[in-house]
Design a protein around this motif. Structure first.
Motif, PDB file in Angstrom:
ATOM      1  N   ALA A   1     -16.294  -7.116  -6.011  1.00 26.89           N
ATOM      2  CA  ALA A   1     -15.353  -7.984  -6.722  1.00 26.89           C
ATOM      3  C   ALA A   1     -13.914  -7.678  -6.303  1.00 26.89           C
ATOM      4  O   ALA A   1     -13.109  -8.593  -6.087  1.00 26.89           O
ATOM      5  CB  ALA A   1     -15.517  -7.806  -8.227  1.00 26.89           C
ATOM      6  N   VAL A   2     -13.581  -6.398  -6.168  1.00 28.62           N
ATOM      7  CA  VAL A   2     -12.228  -6.015  -5.747  1.00 28.62           C
ATOM      8  C   VAL A   2     -11.965  -6.494  -4.322  1.00 28.62           C
ATOM      9  O   VAL A   2     -10.893  -7.045  -4.023  1.00 28.62           O
ATOM     10  CB  VAL A   2     -12.035  -4.489  -5.870  1.00 28.62           C
TER      11      VAL A   2
ATOM     12  N   GLN B   1      -9.133  -9.122  -2.955  1.00 26.95           N
ATOM     13  CA  GLN B   1      -8.205  -8.758  -1.877  1.00 26.95           C
ATOM     14  C   GLN B   1      -8.275  -9.760  -0.733  1.00 26.95           C
ATOM     15  O   GLN B   1      -7.247 -10.103  -0.126  1.00 26.95           O
ATOM     16  CB  GLN B   1      -8.510  -7.357  -1.373  1.00 26.95           C
ATOM     17  N   VAL B   2      -9.477 -10.243  -0.430  1.00 24.90           N
ATOM     18  CA  VAL B   2      -9.612 -11.251   0.628  1.00 24.90           C
ATOM     19  C   VAL B   2      -8.875 -12.530   0.230  1.00 24.90           C
ATOM     20  O   VAL B   2      -8.182 -13.146   1.055  1.00 24.90           O
ATOM     21  CB  VAL B   2     -11.107 -11.525   0.920  1.00 24.90           C
ATOM     22  N   ASP B   3      -8.981 -12.919  -1.045  1.00 24.57           N
ATOM     23  CA  ASP B   3      -8.259 -14.105  -1.508  1.00 24.57           C
ATOM     24  C   ASP B   3      -6.752 -13.905  -1.391  1.00 24.57           C
ATOM     25  O   ASP B   3      -6.028 -14.807  -0.948  1.00 24.57           O
ATOM     26  CB  ASP B   3      -8.632 -14.420  -2.959  1.00 24.57           C
TER      27      ASP B   3
ATOM     28  N   THR C   1      -1.619 -14.835   1.579  1.00 26.69           N
ATOM     29  CA  THR C   1      -0.499 -14.238   2.304  1.00 26.69           C
ATOM     30  C   THR C   1      -0.463 -14.719   3.743  1.00 26.69           C
ATOM     31  O   THR C   1       0.604 -15.019   4.294  1.00 26.69           O
ATOM     32  CB  THR C   1      -0.614 -12.705   2.264  1.00 26.69           C
ATOM     33  N   LEU C   2      -1.628 -14.823   4.358  1.00 29.30           N
ATOM     34  CA  LEU C   2      -1.703 -15.298   5.741  1.00 29.30           C
ATOM     35  C   LEU C   2      -1.246 -16.738   5.849  1.00 29.30           C
ATOM     36  O   LEU C   2      -0.521 -17.103   6.782  1.00 29.30           O
ATOM     37  CB  LEU C   2      -3.126 -15.144   6.272  1.00 29.30           C
TER      38      LEU C   2
END
Length: 120
Positions: A42-43, A47-49, A54-55
């Protein structure tokens, strides 16, 4: 002989059931959202989201910077062409010689030699 086979079959079934119970407990602890692998997944998903957002923001900023840089480069090329034309036109002008200072005698302009005043 059949009773021994039945007893072994029941013992095997009980052993398999106990093994499944142990695996179920381990799997539930593994998938626990607080401390297990489920929480880590879940973490990492969060972080991927965040990194994806950000990208995308960085790509937007980079494209805006690219457009601005292209506009400035085009403007600089235009100015460079005008400067080249100005430098080329400066080569075409004739050099003007500065006027020479009037010749004066060391004594001064009042006392001129006789041949400079003319025949009197």
């Amino acid at each position: 002989m059949e009773t021994i086979a039945d007893i072994l079959l029941v013992a095997g079934a009980l052993g398999a059931g106990f093994y499944c119970f142990i695996l179920a407990r381990r799997l539930s602890r593994f998938n626990d959202l607080e401390s297990g692998m489920g929480g880590a997944v879940a973490v990492l998903s969060a972080q991927v989201d965040d990194l994806t957002r950000t990208l995308q923001a960085a790509q937007g900023t980079a494209s805006a910077s690219t457009e601005s840089l292209e506009a400035l480069t085009d403007r600089a090329e235009g100015v460079a062409k005008r400067l080249e034309l100005m430098v080329a036109s400066m080569h075409d002008l004739q050099e003007e010689t500065p006027p020479s200072p009037p010749e004066t005698s060391p004594v001064g302009p009042i006392f001129r030699r006789r041949d400079e005043r003319g025949a009197a």
